[in-house]
Design a protein around this motif. Structure first.
Motif, mmCIF file in Angstrom:
data_model
loop_
_atom_site.group_PDB
_atom_site.id
_atom_site.type_symbol
_atom_site.label_atom_id
_atom_site.label_comp_id
_atom_site.label_asym_id
_atom_site.label_seq_id
_atom_site.Cartn_x
_atom_site.Cartn_y
_atom_site.Cartn_z
ATOM 1 N N VAL A 107 53.449 37.623 31.412
ATOM 2 C CA VAL A 107 53.406 38.019 30.004
ATOM 3 C C VAL A 107 53.132 39.505 29.873
ATOM 4 O O VAL A 107 53.835 40.221 29.169
ATOM 5 C CB VAL A 107 52.322 37.221 29.251
ATOM 6 N N ALA A 108 52.078 39.980 30.551
ATOM 7 C CA ALA A 108 51.694 41.385 30.456
ATOM 8 C C ALA A 108 50.803 41.748 31.627
ATOM 9 O O ALA A 108 50.149 40.876 32.195
ATOM 10 C CB ALA A 108 50.959 41.653 29.140
ATOM 11 N N ASP A 109 50.802 43.034 31.968
ATOM 12 C CA ASP A 109 49.875 43.478 32.994
ATOM 13 C C ASP A 109 49.319 44.858 32.668
ATOM 14 O O ASP A 109 49.879 45.603 31.880
ATOM 15 C CB ASP A 109 50.511 43.452 34.390
ATOM 16 N N ILE A 110 48.174 45.132 33.294
ATOM 17 C CA ILE A 110 47.520 46.424 33.133
ATOM 18 C C ILE A 110 46.999 46.844 34.500
ATOM 19 O O ILE A 110 46.386 46.044 35.214
ATOM 20 C CB ILE A 110 46.404 46.364 32.072
ATOM 21 N N TYR A 127 55.011 44.740 29.550
ATOM 22 C CA TYR A 127 55.128 43.496 28.805
ATOM 23 C C TYR A 127 56.460 42.826 29.059
ATOM 24 O O TYR A 127 57.474 43.477 29.278
ATOM 25 C CB TYR A 127 55.010 43.766 27.305
ATOM 26 N N ALA A 128 56.434 41.505 29.014
ATOM 27 C CA ALA A 128 57.684 40.758 29.028
ATOM 28 C C ALA A 128 58.420 41.035 27.720
ATOM 29 O O ALA A 128 57.799 41.219 26.669
ATOM 30 C CB ALA A 128 57.392 39.270 29.170
ATOM 31 N N PHE A 133 52.331 41.295 21.421
ATOM 32 C CA PHE A 133 51.137 41.130 22.256
ATOM 33 C C PHE A 133 50.674 42.489 22.752
ATOM 34 O O PHE A 133 51.490 43.380 23.016
ATOM 35 C CB PHE A 133 51.443 40.252 23.468
ATOM 36 N N THR A 134 49.359 42.607 22.926
ATOM 37 C CA THR A 134 48.779 43.834 23.469
ATOM 38 C C THR A 134 47.729 43.479 24.511
ATOM 39 O O THR A 134 46.810 42.703 24.221
ATOM 40 C CB THR A 134 48.128 44.677 22.370
ATOM 41 N N ILE A 135 47.879 44.043 25.700
ATOM 42 C CA ILE A 135 46.893 43.850 26.754
ATOM 43 C C ILE A 135 45.976 45.069 26.777
ATOM 44 O O ILE A 135 46.439 46.208 26.628
ATOM 45 C CB ILE A 135 47.566 43.617 28.124
ATOM 46 N N GLN A 168 45.697 40.420 23.011
ATOM 47 C CA GLN A 168 45.808 40.227 21.573
ATOM 48 C C GLN A 168 47.212 39.732 21.271
ATOM 49 O O GLN A 168 48.194 40.412 21.605
ATOM 50 C CB GLN A 168 45.538 41.522 20.827
ATOM 51 N N MET A 169 47.311 38.574 20.664
ATOM 52 C CA MET A 169 48.603 37.952 20.403
ATOM 53 C C MET A 169 48.790 37.805 18.895
ATOM 54 O O MET A 169 48.009 37.114 18.236
ATOM 55 C CB MET A 169 48.677 36.577 21.075
ATOM 56 N N ASN A 170 49.796 38.486 18.381
ATOM 57 C CA ASN A 170 50.097 38.440 16.953
ATOM 58 C C ASN A 170 51.468 37.815 16.730
ATOM 59 O O ASN A 170 52.271 37.710 17.654
ATOM 60 C CB ASN A 170 50.070 39.850 16.360
#
Length: 115
Positions: free
Chosen positions: A48-51, A59-60, A67-69, A81-83
């Motif tokens: 989904v996401a990585d940091i 992000y995918a 979404f924000t990681i 954070q998923m909106n």
């Protein structure tokens, strides 16, 4: 050793938001990347996401712009954070951490998007 504990999942209506947390403990200094994956019923686990350790994020395509990681200053907690959630986001969300020698997974947290 690194331990990961996710929280924040639940049931949300379409269009709603959720914030997932992943608390890391143990040898957190050795972590160079943390990621969120998800797995929907009958589907393969997907990134989904990585940091990374320098704060770079990826992000995918399916979640870009929604979404924000992020992570806290101590770098021991990562958030997702998923909106604007939609039913296709329903899945078990897993936290993942990578060191130079091992990979670690959390136990997962269920996210269900339904009216």
């Amino acid at each position: 050793q690194v331990q990961l504990v996710e929280s924040g999942g639940g049931l949300v209506q379409p269009g709603g938001s959720l914030r997932l947390s992943c608390a890391a403990s143990g040898s957190i200094f050795s972590i160079y990347a943390m990621r969120w994956y998800r797995q929907a019923p009958g589907k393969q686990r997907e990134l989904v996401a990585d940091i990374t350790s320098d704060g770079s994020t990826n992000y995918a395509d399916l979640v870009k712009g929604r979404f924000t990681i992020s992570r806290n200053n101590a770098r021991n907690t990562v958030f997702l954070q998923m909106n604007s959630l939609n039913p296709e986001d329903t899945a078990v969300y897993y936290c993942f951490a990578a060191t130079s020698t091992r990979m670690y997974w959390g136990q997962g947290t269920q996210v269900t998007v339904s009216s």
